[in-house]
Design an enzyme around this catalytic site. Structure first.
Site, short mmCIF file in Angstrom:
data_model
loop_
_atom_site.label_atom_id
_atom_site.label_comp_id
_atom_site.label_asym_id
_atom_site.label_seq_id
_atom_site.Cartn_x
_atom_site.Cartn_y
_atom_site.Cartn_z
N ASN A 134 46.01 57.34 30.65
CA ASN A 134 47.15 57.46 31.56
C ASN A 134 48.39 57.19 30.71
OD1 ASN A 134 49.09 57.33 33.53
ND2 ASN A 134 48.10 55.70 34.71
N ARG A 171 45.10 61.35 33.41
CA ARG A 171 45.92 61.44 34.61
C ARG A 171 47.09 62.36 34.26
NH1 ARG A 171 48.75 56.44 37.69
NH2 ARG A 171 49.21 57.57 39.59
N HIS A 204 50.24 60.05 43.91
CA HIS A 204 49.23 58.98 44.06
C HIS A 204 47.91 59.55 44.57
CE1 HIS A 204 52.78 56.01 44.69
NE2 HIS A 204 52.36 55.93 43.44
N ARG A 244 62.74 52.55 42.71
CA ARG A 244 63.18 53.83 43.30
C ARG A 244 63.55 53.62 44.77
NH1 ARG A 244 57.75 56.89 41.75
NH2 ARG A 244 57.16 54.96 40.73
N GLU A 301 41.89 54.34 40.25
CA GLU A 301 42.22 55.70 39.82
C GLU A 301 41.47 56.09 38.56
OE1 GLU A 301 46.05 53.94 40.37
OE2 GLU A 301 46.88 55.90 40.85
#
Ligand code: AMP
Length: 394
Positions: A9, A94, A182, A242, A380
């Protein structure tokens, strides 16, 4: 001889990696989990084994390891020593954006890499680094199979009507549409439901992925029907740095009245807003929870408020709600945030069991609660490893 899989990732200044061992029978086992941080600054590699024991802790001087290719050389060296005699059979990555085309993982070829590069403008802060890691692996292992697993893929089953923005139609055709992110986390949760929470597996479920990035996903029959995230990972809930969805007129105002450049606005929206911007203290929920400052409280309250609003919206998309599932760093660990969200959602029929929430039980609601609430850890990396193995076996 044992086989291993590498999962990567790659972020802008970091490279997270996991190594999975393929057992003769049963589930893939994480044998090493680590990361290289501070690429371009003062890099630092840290790795632990599957039981959390420290395997490596290496710091370099600034300028020694500046990019993903150099970081991967260091990781490769570590793996050669640790897994001597074992065969690396593939690498799963990813990749944040698969565009509208990819609803499933992809075995990457040089041609496929070119098509994925076309999505760089849609995710300029992530996609280039994801693809750089694929190229860097080819430098070290030119024939090793590599698989791209997309954060957008799980959302390709969203209701088509929900994918549009109210812009002229040609913008939709040019790719300005709701994608959702996600997805690997949501897919993992969806695949675990039949074994860990069978009574809700085919129901109407909202999963709250609450980490540094945060979003909600509406799931029915284990498929995505709606997401709080849209064209970019800026949309939806307020996050660590964010803002989540804001009136687009604010961006115009910043450009036209305050004279900010596009780069300054990008910096504001990706790095200086959210919990950090509102609190003026930190983007880390643990620090905000520990703080007595009024703006820490304000940031937390706004975080919860936005989740509550979006939960109502996705419940409308689902036509009702059977369960709410918490996951990721905040969702899995913050007793207080879960309590506030569930208490706000009492009107939906969530009857929180305070004691179960305190002790971090899997099921958070009382027997008889019309809507149940759960905590399920996400994974993940394991999702990527499973996809990679599946594609290699075809
Ligand atoms: P993630 O991006 O999934 O690693 O989540 C990171 C976020 O989870 C950060 O805001 C952390 O402060 C938050 N987090 C991790 N552990 C806890 C905890 N015990 N209590 C509250 N927040 C936590």
């Amino acid at each position: 001889m044992a086989n291993i899989l590498l999962v990567l990732n790659a972020g802008s200044s970091s490279l997270k990696f996991s190594v999975f061992q393929l057992p003769e029978q049963g589930e893939l086992q994480a044998a090493v989990v680590g990361q290289v941080e501070g690429l371009g600054g003062t890099p630092h590699l840290k790795a632990k084994d599957g039981d959390g024991r420290l395997l490596a802790d290496i710091r370099w001087d600034s300028g020694q390891v500046t990019n993903h290719a150099q970081a991967l050389m260091a990781v490769d060296q570590l793996l050669r020593e640790r897994f001597a005699g074992q065969t690396l059979i593939g690498v799963g990555h990813r990749v944040v954006h698969g565009g509208a085309e990819h609803s499933a993982p992809l075995r990457v070829t040089p041609e496929a890499l070119d098509t994925l590069a076309a999505f760089i403008p849609l995710a300029p802060l992530h996609q280039p680094h994801n693809l750089a890691a694929i190229r860097a692996i080819w430098e070290i292992h030119p024939t090793l199979p590599q698989v791209a697993c997309f954060d957008t893929a799980f959302h390709r089953t969203q209701q088509p009507v929900g994918e549009y923005y109210g812009l002229p139609y040609e913008y939709y055709q040019r790719g300005i549409r709701r994608y959702g992110f996600h997805g690997l986390s949501y897919e993992y949760i969806a695949t675990t439901l039949p074994s860990v929470a069978p009574e809700i597996a085919d129901g109407r479920v909202v999963v709250a992925h609450l980490g540094s990035g945060a979003s909600l996903c509406a799931i029915h029959h284990r498929r995505c029907v709606g997401s709080s995230m849209g064209f970019t990972a800026l949309d939806g809930l307020m996050m660590g740095t964010r803002p989540g969805n804001i009136d687009p007129g604010i961006v115009l105002y910043l450009l036209q009245q305050e004279g900010l450049t596009p780069a300054q606005i990008e910096d504001l929206l990706y790095k200086r807003s959210g919990l950090l911007g509102l609190s003026g203290i930190s983007n880390d929920m643990r620090q905000l929870e520990a703080s007595a400052a009024p703006r820490a409280r304000l940031a937390i309250d706004h975080f919860v408020y936005r989740i509550s609003r979006e939960l109502g919206a996705l419940t409308a998309v689902l036509g009702g709600l059977d369960a709410l599932v918490f996951t990721a760093g905040i969702g899995e660990n913050s007793v207080a945030i879960r309590r506030q969200i569930c208490q706000h959602a009492a009107w939906l029929g969530i009857d929180l069991d305070l004691e179960a929430n305190e002790r971090g039980a899997t099921r958070l609601t009382r027997t008889g609660s019309r809507v149940s609430a759960w905590v399920l850890p996400t994974n993940e990396e394991l999702m990527i490893a499973r996809h990679t193995l599946n594609l290699l076996e075809i």
